[in-house]
Design a protein around this motif. Structure first.
Motif, PDB file in Angstrom:
ATOM      1  N   THR A 143      -1.009  -9.687   0.614  1.00 25.35           N
ATOM      2  CA  THR A 143      -2.308  -9.575  -0.115  1.00 25.35           C
ATOM      3  C   THR A 143      -2.802  -8.197  -0.017  1.00 25.35           C
ATOM      4  N   LEU A 144      -3.144  -7.721   0.981  1.00 27.40           N
ATOM      5  CA  LEU A 144      -3.588  -6.433   1.280  1.00 27.40           C
ATOM      6  C   LEU A 144      -2.786  -5.287   0.391  1.00 27.40           C
TER       7      LEU A 144
ATOM      8  N   SER B 280      -7.184 -12.653  11.789  1.00 29.24           N
ATOM      9  CA  SER B 280      -8.175 -13.393  11.293  1.00 29.24           C
ATOM     10  C   SER B 280      -7.696 -13.806   9.730  1.00 29.24           C
ATOM     11  N   ILE B 281      -7.052 -12.973   9.209  1.00 28.26           N
ATOM     12  CA  ILE B 281      -6.329 -13.083   8.097  1.00 28.26           C
ATOM     13  C   ILE B 281      -4.914 -13.344   8.095  1.00 28.26           C
ATOM     14  N   ASN B 282      -4.461 -14.092   9.139  1.00 28.74           N
ATOM     15  CA  ASN B 282      -3.216 -14.456   9.513  1.00 28.74           C
ATOM     16  C   ASN B 282      -2.192 -13.391   9.238  1.00 28.74           C
TER      17      ASN B 282
ATOM     18  N   ASP C 237      -1.790 -11.431   6.784  1.00 27.65           N
ATOM     19  CA  ASP C 237      -1.427 -11.408   5.626  1.00 27.65           C
ATOM     20  C   ASP C 237      -1.340 -10.012   4.777  1.00 27.65           C
TER      21      ASP C 237
END
Lengths: 425, 244
Positions: free
Chosen positions: A340-341, A333-335, A337
């Motif tokens: 960023t995490l 759902s967050i592609n 990514d």
């Protein structure tokens, strides 16, 4: 109360495991149980005629060593016979046996040949020819210590009800990691046998050099040729007839352990499936007070351990699978990514959210397991670090081997549900 | 002659009692830590209430010049960040409650009320100071997997203090104020979000939320945060000012 399904399963299993562990510790440390069989004064056993039966199927690599250990027994050669039953071998096994017979004229060695019918049939074939008051079975991949008969025969003395005596079994020269892991397992199993013997609860007379009273085995009909684990079946049948099975740590038999995971998996599936089949076959003994602790504890435990393993594994797999799917859905759902995490990663550890009640009980169980591991080595007079093993391999055994045995039980469960035939049949 | 069979009744009983004792020990430890969790929850709620009072007091003095908007916005963002982190802790405590579920429920209710007060205070501050953050009132359903909450947490990481999220349990009947908000925003489907005053019901993807949030930043004429600049242009409807 906010109890999830996993919690209920875990707490129930913890409770059962803890109860059984504490029970066995009580058996270990109860003084009145310690006298008797293990501490029995060794009287002069005399020299009853003794037969050793060696069933052999394609054992060209190990048969000579097995026979060598038998002729090396500290026992008058005129008081014993060795019956080798060639179970339709297609390799050089019969030739090696003939050569061995030729080289040892002072020993009575009989070679019997039969079509391949399995170990139990070979044992029965040998039993028909056996003249010994007592006889032993020796798997062709095992070797027995020279003092074995001196250590084991006295246990038959003074008590005609003793039908079998079993030795201490160790893994032969463990080299590979898997063999070293099995070394631990054998030691723990032997310790468990030691405890079971205190309650007359032995449910197996292992293939490597268990000694039987010939007449008793003949009276109860010999070995069952239809079971996949005849050494388990005969023991349960002896218990059913209220005969006694003893064991000693003074006689040592070294046996070859499977060297690959696949071979080990097949062996364990055969053992545990056989044990379960036997329990079902002798279901009238289950929870039967007439059979004492054997009926109310030993017999149900065989199936219970399988059920516990399957329920625990099933619940854990379900929960882990669910958590993994949720994580995967989230990353999707967050592609994915991750950058960023990672950039914003801040570890937030809150000790208060740890499940201390579960941890306390689990640590108690782990502590008991560790104690049993150490204590069993002490009783068997073995160092934990023998054969290049380390404390790390011990911890690995405790952590990893359980998963392997769980997989074995899951497969057995699958066999029962799907009606799949035994792959070794 | 047969062996004399016995049942080790005394050992079974003793083993059962000892097992119960160890379990009781585990339960005692559980109670001790649950009480510690309760104290921790009370402490967290108190802390947030104190922060709220402080912020309320400060916003009263904007006009007089004692406090300024920049400082106030920074404090607000920090407070809401903390609030967002701590609500997760309180919810986890409440989920783990075995022996005092009512007390934990009360703490959670208290916390939700503080959150709502913070939300209104943030809106009030925005009437006095130029807007430079987006507020999301998020109504989750505790009976469903909180994927939406995870996405919001991810966006929070992406936008930092510029995104203020207030999470409320839509299935929390004990607190009528939550029901009032649901009625006010006419929300019937969960998860739901009020991004500033625009209401979205049902699950929204990361891309949709990015678009919603970044559009708000554009509408309020604030600086476009880094989080919006990194979005692929295909995500946005052309002409919304972000495709530069």
């Amino acid at each position: 109360m906010n109890l999830e399904f996993l919690d209920v399963v875990l707490f129930s299993i913890y409770f059962l495991l803890l109860f059984l562990s504490i029970f066995w510790l009580l058996v270990l440390f109860t003084k009145e149980e310690q006298k008797g069989k293990e501490g029995k004064e060794k009287e002069n056993p005399g020299t009853p005629f003794f037969s050793a039966i060696v069933p052999a199927y394609n054992e060209e690599n190990s048969i000579e060593l097995a026979l060598q250990s038998l002729v090396g027994l500290e026992y008058p050669s005129e008081k014993m016979e060795i019956i080798v039953v060639n179970d339709g071998s297609t390799d050089r096994t019969p030739e090696i046996i003939k050569q061995f017979v030729h080289k040892h004229p002072s020993h009575k060695i009989i070679l019997l040949n039969q079509k391949n019918q399995g170990k139990a049939a070979a044992m029965n074939h040998g039993l028909r020819y056996a003249q010994g008051e007592l006889f032993a079975c020796l798997d062709a991949d095992s070797a027995v210590s020279s003092n074995a008969l001196q250590a084991m025969l006295p246990l038959f003395e003074d008590d005609g009800n003793v039908a079998a005596v079993c030795p201490l079994i160790k893994v032969k020269r463990p080299q590979k990691v898997l063999e070293k892991v099995q070394w631990y397992e054998y030691i723990i199993n032997m310790f468990h046998r030691f405890l079971n013997a205190k309650l007359d609860c032995l449910h197996v007379t292992p293939g490597p050099f268990s000694i039987y009273r010939t007449q008793i085995i003949r009276n109860i009909g010999g070995f069952d040729e239809h079971t996949i684990t005849e050494d388990l079946e005969i023991a349960v049948r002896l218990q059913k007839h209220h005969y006694q099975i003893l064991h000693t740590f003074d006689a040592v038999v070294e046996t070859v352990a499977p060297a690959t995971w696949k071979a080990l998996f097949r062996q364990r599936v055969r053992w545990y499936k056989g044990a379960t089949d036997n329990t079902i076959q002798y279901k009238e003994l289950l929870f039967n007070r007439k059979y004492g602790d054997f009926g109310v504890l030993r017999m149900p435990t065989v199936i219970l351990s399988g059920i516990l393993a399957i329920v625990l594994a099933g619940t854990l797999l379900y929960e882990l699978g669910r958590a993994a799917m949720e994580k995967l859905a989230y990353y999707y759902s967050i592609n994915f990514d991750f950058l960023t995490l990672l950039r914003n990663f801040s570890p937030e550890i809150n000790i208060l959210t740890w499940p201390f009640a579960k941890l306390f009980i689990a640590l108690t169980l782990a502590g008991i397991s560790f104690f049993i591991m150490i204590y069993s080595h002490r009783i068997i007079k073995e160092r934990i670090t023998n054969h290049g093993r380390t404390f790390f391999s011990l911890v690995s055994y405790l952590l990893i081997y359980g998963f392997f045995l769980t997989a074995v039980w899951l497969y057995i469960g699958f066999m029962y549900v799907s009606g799949r035939k035994n792959f070794w049949a | 002659m047969v062996i004399e069979r016995t049942i080790s009744t005394r050992k079974y009983l003793l083993a059962f009692i000892l097992t119960l004792l160890i379990f009781s020990g585990g339960i005692m430890i559980g109670i001790v830590f649950e009480n510690a969790r309760l104290s921790s929850a009370e402490q967290i709620t108190l802390q947030e209430k104190v922060s709220l009072r402080s912020l309320q007091l400060q916003q009263n003095y904007i006009e007089s010049g004692i406090t300024d908007c920049k400082t106030l916005n920074t404090i607000l963002e920090n407070n809401i960040n903390e609030l967002g982190k701590k609500v997760g802790v309180i919810i986890e405590y409440e989920k783990k409650a075995l022996f005092n579920p009512e007390e934990f429920n009360l703490q959670l209710q208290d916390y939700f009320l503080t959150e709502i007060q913070f939300y209104f205070l943030a809106k009030e501050i925005n009437t006095k100071c130029p807007l430079n953050n987006v507020k999301i009132l998020y109504f989750y359903d505790e009976n469903k997997d909180d994927t939406q909450g995870d996405i919001l947490a991810y966006l929070k990481k992406r936008f930092g203090g510029k995104l203020l999220i207030f999470s409320l349990n839509s299935q929390f009947p004990q607190e009528p104020m939550i029901g009032t908000l649901l009625t006010y925003y006419n929300i019937t489907q969960y998860p739901a979000m009020a991004i500033e005053e625009k209401v979205y019901q049902g699950h929204r993807t990361t891309e949709q939320l990015l678009e919603d949030i970044c559009s708000e930043f554009i509408d309020m004429g604030a600086d476009i945060p880094e989080g919006c600049r990194e979005i692929p242009s295909s995500v946005f409807i052309s002409g919304n000012g972000l495709n530069r």
